[in-house]
Design an enzyme around this catalytic site. Structure first.
Site, short mmCIF file in Angstrom:
data_model
loop_
_atom_site.label_atom_id
_atom_site.label_comp_id
_atom_site.label_asym_id
_atom_site.label_seq_id
_atom_site.Cartn_x
_atom_site.Cartn_y
_atom_site.Cartn_z
N LEU A 101 22.43 47.63 18.30
CA LEU A 101 23.75 47.77 19.20
C LEU A 101 24.31 48.96 18.26
CD1 LEU A 101 25.10 44.18 19.52
CD2 LEU A 101 24.22 45.74 21.19
N ASP A 102 24.84 49.78 18.89
CA ASP A 102 25.64 50.97 18.21
C ASP A 102 26.51 50.35 17.06
OD1 ASP A 102 24.17 52.52 19.98
OD2 ASP A 102 25.90 52.98 21.48
N ILE A 103 27.05 51.15 16.40
CA ILE A 103 27.69 51.20 15.27
C ILE A 103 29.12 50.33 15.42
CG2 ILE A 103 28.70 53.36 14.93
CD1 ILE A 103 28.68 52.73 11.85
N THR A 105 29.58 49.14 18.55
CA THR A 105 29.51 47.76 19.64
C THR A 105 29.17 46.44 18.92
OG1 THR A 105 28.14 49.53 21.12
CG2 THR A 105 27.98 47.18 21.58
N HIS A 186 22.87 54.65 23.36
CA HIS A 186 23.98 54.99 23.91
C HIS A 186 24.25 54.75 25.80
CE1 HIS A 186 25.93 55.85 20.37
NE2 HIS A 186 25.27 57.02 20.43
#
Length: 238
Positions: A101-103, A105, A186
């Site tokens: 998961l993105d930083i 998210t 992303h």
């Protein structure tokens, strides 16, 4: 497996500490005191006691984490804290995040040391369903639903058809749920950018049949239940 290795893997202590306990006669295997740290044991069948208390060996561990913002989905990093930094008491299992998961998210992230399960979940051929809750900085409408349903060309790849559900919408902000079947970098943010909108908040709430426990606050985690694990093991092609 070597006796000292098994005990260390169970989190009883370090390999060095286990060697000392074994040599001092603190360990029994099937009712017999064993003083050789390289003694070979069957981790499934043998009954192992430490000072008359049975040691339960587990090869794999599966944790559900509600990932907070500011943590990256990695085992180590020189700049940012990682999701592994949130976990206590499982250091000896060498856990890693399944996917990323993105930083910024938040939400559902699976941590395990089961490489085979991780491979199946992450395999592009499996098309595992992932559902996100998102806030968007504009009105999302039926046109967007149709575009997402067709699949969106993002330049370097074309996203598979996605299911977009509008939870609420006005001219300033929309709340949506989106189901995708890939996990590109992303991806959700890029899909909305492709239709001229920006994701302001993103939370993964479901992966395959695994649903984020609503009782888990951000940063909290727990082991999967037997039912959750059984459902997760049933990896089907979409």
């Amino acid at each position: 497996m070597r006796l000292d290795k098994l005990l260390a893997h169970c989190g009883v202590g370090s390999r060095k500490e286990m060697k000392q306990l074994i040599r001092k006669g603190h360990i029994q295997v099937n009712g017999e005191i064993i003083k050789k740290d390289d003694y070979q044991v069957d981790e499934i069948k043998d009954i192992i006691l430490l000072d008359n208390e049975e040691i339960q060996y587990r090869r794999f561990v599966y944790l559900m984490l509600n990932k907070p913002q500011g943590y990256i989905s990695a085992t180590m990093d020189q700049v940012h804290p990682t999701v592994i930094d949130l976990i206590e008491g499982y250091e000896h299992y060498e856990l890693f995040p399944v996917g990323r998961l993105d930083i910024d998210t938040v939400g559902l992230l699976l941590l395990t040391n089961d490489g085979q399960l991780a491979h199946h979940i992450l395999s592009p051929k499996k098309h595992i369903s992932k559902i996100y809750y998102a806030k968007i900085d504009a009105r999302v409408d039926e046109t967007d639903i149709a575009v997402f349903k067709q699949g969106i060309n993002l330049g370097d790849f074309t996203a598979l058809p996605a299911n977009l559900k509008i939870v609420s919408a006005n001219d300033e902000e929309s709340e949506v749920e989106i189901e995708i079947f890939e996990g590109k970098f992303h991806q959700v943010k890029r899909m909305f950018e492709a239709v001229g909108k920006t994701v302001t908040y993103l939370k993964r709430i479901k992966m395959k049949q695994l649903i984020l426990d609503p009782q888990l606050e951000e940063g909290q985690y727990r082991e999967l239940t037997n039912d959750e694990l059984e459902n997760l093991m049933k990896i089907d092609v979409k």
